[in-house]
Design an enzyme around this catalytic site. Structure first.
Site, PDB file in Angstrom:
ATOM      1  N   SER A 280       0.835  -1.200   0.000  1.00 38.82           N
ATOM      2  CA  SER A 280       0.000   0.000   0.000  1.00 38.82           C
ATOM      3  C   SER A 280       0.868   1.248   0.000  1.00 38.82           C
ATOM      4  O   SER A 280       1.778   1.384   0.816  1.00 38.82           O
ATOM      5  CB  SER A 280      -0.917   0.014   1.223  1.00 38.82           C
ATOM      6  OG  SER A 280      -1.821  -1.067   1.184  1.00 38.82           O
ATOM      7  N   GLU A 352       2.670   6.263   2.823  1.00 43.00           N
ATOM      8  CA  GLU A 352       3.261   5.515   3.933  1.00 43.00           C
ATOM      9  C   GLU A 352       4.596   4.910   3.536  1.00 43.00           C
ATOM     10  O   GLU A 352       5.342   4.454   4.395  1.00 43.00           O
ATOM     11  CB  GLU A 352       2.324   4.413   4.416  1.00 43.00           C
ATOM     12  CG  GLU A 352       2.013   3.316   3.425  1.00 43.00           C
ATOM     13  CD  GLU A 352       1.159   2.223   4.072  1.00 43.00           C
ATOM     14  OE1 GLU A 352       1.739   1.204   4.468  1.00 43.00           O
ATOM     15  OE2 GLU A 352      -0.071   2.401   4.161  1.00 43.00           O
TER      16      GLU A 352
END
Length: 356
Positions: A280, A352
């Site tokens: 992700s 992230e």
């Protein structure tokens, strides 16, 4: 006084306190899941805490930067590489089991489980999550099935407080042992082991009821100069007989393995392993009402390419390397996606992944 990279490496290697390996101009593309990035000037694999402290101390005195690398699953390295020392935790690997209490226990889908042993499992930071999952299968340890198939190391998952299927990695943690890089004694490389005050720089973070230090993809180790070396986890052993040192009953082993394989298969079905990626790219923000991948999909960005980098056609929150991507391509695509999502929704997606 300035030192060449080779001189720095030799100074580390010649310390009687250092155990490990030292290499030069190591391509970091081979050590990250995105498969991009130039070389590290010096690449150090310490085998223990003191060796890591020696390497950091000498690098600090020599004036070069230090980057701590775990499994490389959440990192994108510049095309030019890293100008300094990369200290890899992978040689600091191992798992130890400490039984605590025997409790009555039941599992809905495994009725033969009548009692379980609460155990503490000490895991060195360089241990791969895959290795830990297989160890749990062997000894019938439950509590980590959610993270089966997660790439990277235990240290990295702790640092990022990885979340899988709505479960935070920190939910399993009792304490974290780490090196405070700023507290390493100057000149430690020349000290006698008997003169070193280890507790001055090797410290333990203990989880408390107040979880303010931990949150979604947040840990107390981020943005601080700390090197995680050991993670102690509180888990359950479904076979009490492992306390004698033997492996678990084969039926229990199969039960844990099936739970792990279910998560691994789900990751495969979602395309996590179809192409090199960092998993992700953007954090989910519950205030936006839906996952980042769904937002990116609705804006029509799935499949978008810049150079060899592409938003995965099968998942909006994956950026993949089609085989020719550069770190610059990935940076540009991340910026492009953020810009288009903000233009269309007003949402500010937060990456992230870590750019080095």
């Amino acid at each position: 006084m300035s030192y060449s990279i080779r001189e720095i490496g030799e100074n580390i290697k010649n310390s009687p306190l250092f155990s490990g390996s030292i290499e030069y101009s190591v391509p970091l593309s081979d050590l990250t899941t995105m498969r991009v990035g130039g070389p590290a000037q010096i690449f150090i694999r310490p085998q223990n805490e003191v060796s890591a402290a020696v390497a950091v101390s000498i690098c600090r005195q020599s004036g070069i930067k230090v980057f701590i690398l775990g499994g490389g699953s959440n990192v994108v390295v510049n095309d030019e590489g890293f100008s300094g020392a990369v200290i890899a935790s992978r040689s600091m690997s191992g798992i130890s089991l400490f039984p605590k209490t025997l409790d009555q226990f039941s599992v809905e889908d495994y009725p033969n489980a009548k009692e379980a042993v609460r155990v503490e499992v000490e895991v060195q930071s360089g241990t791969q999550i895959q290795e830990l999952s297989q160890w749990c299968e062997r000894y019938g340890i439950t509590g980590l099935e959610t993270f089966a198939g997660l790439p990277g190391t235990v240290g990295g998952a702790t640092y990022m407080n990885a979340r899988c299927y709505e479960t935070d990695f920190s939910s399993t943690i009792k304490s974290v042992r780490y090196i405070d890089l700023d507290a390493i004694p100057v000149g430690i490389e020349s000290m006698s082991p008997y003169d070193i005050k280890y507790d001055s720089f090797i410290k333990t973070y203990t989880m408390t009821e107040d979880k303010a230090d931990w949150d979604y993809k947040k840990s107390p180790f981020q943005k601080k100069r700390r090197l995680i070396t050991m993670v102690t986890m509180e888990l359950l052993a479904l076979d009490p007989y492992i306390c004698g040192g033997q492996t678990a009953n084969p039926a229990i082993q199969d039960y844990i393995k099936q739970k792990n394989m279910m998560r691994i298969q789900d990751r495969q079905d979602k395309g996590q392993f179809k192409a090199p990626s960092s998993g992700s790219v953007f954090k989910n923000n519950h205030a936006y009402g839906k996952p980042s991948g769904a937002i990116i999909d609705e804006v029509g960005l799935k499949g978008t390419k810049i150079g060899g980098a592409q938003v995965a056609p099968w998942h909006g929150n994956f950026i993949i390397n089609n085989g020719t991507a550069s770190a610059a391509d990935i940076r540009k695509l991340v910026s492009f996606v953020r810009e288009k999502v903000h233009e269309n929704t007003g949402f500010n997606l937060e990456p992230e992944i870590i750019f080095v």
